[in-house]
Design an enzyme around this catalytic site. Structure first.
Site, short mmCIF file in Angstrom:
data_model
loop_
_atom_site.label_atom_id
_atom_site.label_comp_id
_atom_site.label_asym_id
_atom_site.label_seq_id
_atom_site.Cartn_x
_atom_site.Cartn_y
_atom_site.Cartn_z
N LYS A 157 0.83 -1.21 0.00
CA LYS A 157 0.00 0.00 0.00
C LYS A 157 0.86 1.26 0.00
O LYS A 157 0.64 2.18 -0.79
CB LYS A 157 -0.94 -0.01 1.22
N ASP A 175 -0.93 4.52 6.76
CA ASP A 175 -1.01 3.53 7.84
C ASP A 175 -2.29 3.64 8.67
O ASP A 175 -3.03 2.67 8.82
CB ASP A 175 0.21 3.61 8.76
N ARG A 241 -13.93 -8.76 -14.71
CA ARG A 241 -13.15 -8.36 -15.89
C ARG A 241 -13.90 -7.36 -16.77
O ARG A 241 -13.35 -6.86 -17.74
CB ARG A 241 -12.79 -9.61 -16.72
#
Length: 314
Positions: A157, A175, A241
C-alpha cells in the site's frame, strides 16, 4: 471534547458574562434562534443548543413589559445551555447579563451577522462533533478523488502511494486514517497529528513526504470517494473483468465504491489506481463504459438471434 471556550477562541468571540461556564461541553450540532421563547413559549425549548440572538429577537424583547423581561431571560439561561451569542455587535440586555451570571451561562457577542454566523457555526460543529473511526490503509488524492487504499500488511500500500506521489498526486494519510462522518454520505479522512506527512517504506524507513516532494505533495484532509482493496492474486478466484459488479465498503453509516485489485508481479498498481479514479469520475458524470459495452453486447446478441430466426423461416 468540544467546549464553549474552544468555540470562543475559534471564532474570536467576546465574553460578556458567565465565564464560569466556559468549560461546558457542546454536544449538539443544532443551533437555535429562540423567537418563540422570547414570546414566552418554553414548552419545547431546546436548551442544550447554542442560542443565537439577533436583531429580530432583541427587537421583540425590547417591546416586552418591564415586569416580564427578567423572567424571560432567566428561563432562557439554563445550566445545560452551552452559550448564548448576541450577533451583529448588538448590546445585550441588562436582564440577560444578570441571568447569565446567575446560571453561569456563557454570554458572548459577535460582530458577524446572525445568518452568516449560524452557517459558520453549523459547519464547524458538524465537523467537530461528527462520528469518527480509524482504518488501516493509505489515503491519497488522485485526480481530485479521495482514494482509500486497503489490504493486508505488506501487500504494498505505502509503496503504491509513493509511486502515486511521484506521479504528481497527493498524500493525505499513511497507515492510520482518521475518518469523520460529517453528514449523510460524506466521509472526511485525515492523518493523526503524530504521523502527518509521513510515509513508511519497508527497508527504507519513515520518510517525510512534504520535505522530499514539496508542499504540493500533501493534503491535510480529503473526502473519501473510492476504496481500492489490494490482495494477492488467487488463481481459483474469479475477478471482475468487465466492471459490472458493484462492490461497496461501509464506513460508519456511509458506503463508498470499492474495487478489488489482485496484485502480482508485472502489474503496475499505481497506474491501475489512476485509471480507477478517472473511471470513477466518468461514472459520477453518468458515463459507464461497462454498461455501454454490455448494452452493445446484448444488442449484438439480439440482432444475431433475429438473423438466425429469419434464416430458419426461409
Amino acid at each position: 471534547m468540544l467546549t464553549t471556550k474552544s468555540l470562543v477562541e475559534r471564532f474570536e468571540l467576546e465574553m460578556i458574562a458567565g465565564e464560569a461556564g466556559l468549560n461546558k461541553q457542546i454536544k449538539n450540532t443544532d443551533i437555535s434562534r429562540p423567537g418563540l421563547e422570547m414570546a414566552g413559549y418554553f414548552s419545547h425549548y431546546a436548551s442544550d443548543r447554542i442560542q443565537l440572538l439577533g436583531t429580530t429577537e432583541l427587537s421583540f424583547y425590547n417591546l416586552l413589559p418591564d415586569e416580564e423581561r427578567k423572567g424571560r431571560m432567566r428561563k432562557l439561561c439554563r445550566p445545560e445551555t452551552p452559550a448564548i451569542i448576541v450577533t451583529r455587535d448588538l448590546e445585550p440586555p441588562e436582564e440577560l447579563i444578570e441571568a447569565a451570571k446567575e446560571h453561569e451561562t456563557p454570554l458572548i457577542t459577535s460582530k458577524i451577522a446572525t445568518t452568516q454566523l449560524m452557517s459558520r457555526l453549523t459547519t464547524f460543529l458538524e465537523h467537530e462533533l461528527a462520528r469518527t473511526t480509524s482504518l488501516h490503509g493509505v489515503l491519497v488524492d488522485v485526480y481530485g478523488v479521495g482514494v482509500l487504499i486497503t489490504g493486508d500488511s505488506g501487500i504494498g500500500k505505502s509503496e503504491t502511494a509513493l509511486e502515486l506521489i511521484k506521479r504528481g498526486h497527493r498524500l493525505v494519510a499513511d497507515d492510520n486514517v482518521e475518518i469523520r462522518e460529517i453528514s449523510k454520505d460524506e466521509l472526511i479522512g485525515r492523518a493523526p497529528k503524530l504521523i502527518e506527512h509521513l510515509l513508511e517504506i519497508r527497508g527504507l524507513g519513515i520518510i517525510n513526504v512534504m520535505t522530499l516532494f514539496g508542499a504540493g505533495s500533501i493534503l491535510t484532509e480529503k473526502r473519501l470517494r473510492l476504496n481500492i482493496h489490494l490482495e494477492n492474486w488467487h488463481k481459483e478466484k474469479l475477478y471482475d473483468r468487465v466492471g459490472l459488479n458493484e462492490e461497496t465498503l461501509r464506513i460508519l453509516d456511509t458506503e463508498i465504491t470499492k474495487k478489488t485489485i489482485p496484485v502480482r508481479p508485472g502489474r503496475n498498481v499505481a497506474v491501475i489506481i489512476e485509471v480507477a479514479a478517472m473511471n470513477y469520475r466518468l461514472n459520477i458524470m453518468g458515463i459507464n463504459t461497462a454498461e455501454e459495452f454490455n448494452d452493445r453486447l446484448n444488442a449484438e446478441i439480439l440482432r444475431n438471434g433475429n438473423n438466425g430466426n429469419n434464416g430458419e423461416e426461409k
